[in-house]
Design an enzyme around this catalytic site. Structure first.
Site, PDB file in Angstrom:
ATOM      1  N   HIS A  20       0.880  -1.088   0.068  1.00 41.22           N
ATOM      2  CA  HIS A  20       0.008   0.075  -0.108  1.00 41.22           C
ATOM      3  C   HIS A  20       0.881   1.233   0.032  1.00 41.22           C
ATOM      4  O   HIS A  20       0.466   2.232  -0.242  1.00 41.22           O
ATOM      5  CB  HIS A  20      -0.852  -0.004   1.224  1.00 41.22           C
ATOM      6  N   ASN A  66      -6.666   7.136   3.867  1.00 36.50           N
ATOM      7  CA  ASN A  66      -8.020   7.313   3.605  1.00 36.50           C
ATOM      8  C   ASN A  66      -8.512   8.596   3.931  1.00 36.50           C
ATOM      9  O   ASN A  66      -9.581   9.062   3.410  1.00 36.50           O
ATOM     10  CB  ASN A  66      -8.995   6.531   4.639  1.00 36.50           C
ATOM     11  N   ASP A  91      -0.929   2.576  -5.561  1.00 33.80           N
ATOM     12  CA  ASP A  91      -1.012   1.114  -5.671  1.00 33.80           C
ATOM     13  C   ASP A  91      -2.276   0.682  -6.262  1.00 33.80           C
ATOM     14  O   ASP A  91      -3.019   1.259  -6.152  1.00 33.80           O
ATOM     15  CB  ASP A  91      -0.881   0.349  -4.329  1.00 33.80           C
ATOM     16  N   ASN A 112      -9.336   3.731  -1.408  1.00 34.45           N
ATOM     17  CA  ASN A 112      -9.846   4.738  -0.403  1.00 34.45           C
ATOM     18  C   ASN A 112      -9.035   6.062  -0.348  1.00 34.45           C
ATOM     19  O   ASN A 112      -9.490   6.990  -0.316  1.00 34.45           O
ATOM     20  CB  ASN A 112      -9.830   4.134   0.778  1.00 34.45           C
TER      21      ASN A 112
END
Length: 186
Positions: A20, A66, A91, A112
């Site tokens: 991530h 997020n 990613d 997100n």
């Protein structure tokens, strides 16, 4: 000409080398190659340097993935950079490991960080570099996979793949989105 390069990731040592955080990794290599460094400023680790007569600003949001849109929105306005001169590095589970796709706009595709940017920065009309992390995880284990480290074989390939992505970012700054797509979307 001014450009804002945004590497997406999560802050903290527990996320450092996870899939991530590939956006952070690409941003770090870009800053390292420019012999620049980061400062901790509002909502982000921040760096700036010149590349072929253009000013390049690099941010790694410190808001967690997020809430990335909060940092992007702040820096976009603070630096007065138009949306088309912002490149978000993210990613992507839908792409094979190591492949990259550059697009002038697009959907969040369930990501997100991109959803947050869309919500706070006026939609989907910003360039992005999607870095493939593959999708070889068991059903229901997506979060563990994304927040997990690259496997041993991937780690061996990663430096060259990050280098390739940095080349795409520099190309974007130098010649724009269309030519960069032609040169790098293979």
């Amino acid at each position: 000409m001014k450009y804002l390069i945004v590497g997406l990731g999560n802050i903290g040592p527990e996320y450092a080398d996870t899939r991530h955080n590939i956006g952070f990794m690409v941003a770090d290599e870009l800053v390292k190659e420019a012999q620049a460094s980061y400062s901790t400023l509002k909502y982000a680790f921040y760096s700036e340097f010149k590349l072929r007569g253009r000013t390049v600003y690099v941010v790694k949001p410190t808001t967690f993935m997020n809430l990335s849109g909060k940092a992007v929105n702040y820096w976009m306005h603070e630096l007065r950079i138009p949306l088309q001169n912002i490149l978000v590095i993210v990613d992507d589970l839908a792409l094979p490991f190591g492949s990259i796709r550059i697009k002038p706009k697009g959907s969040a595709a369930g990501h997100n960080g991109l959803k947050s940017i869309e919500a706070l920065c006026g939609g989907q009309q910003y360039p992005r570099l999607r870095f493939g992390i593959g999708d070889s995880y068991p059903k229901g284990r997506q979060i563990d996979y994304v927040l997990g480290p690259f496997d041993k074989e991937e780690q061996l390939e990663l430096p060259g793949l990050i280098q390739h992505a940095v080349g795409a970012v520099k190309n974007f700054v130098s010649v724009g989105i269309e030519l960069t797509m032609t040169n790098f979307n293979k």
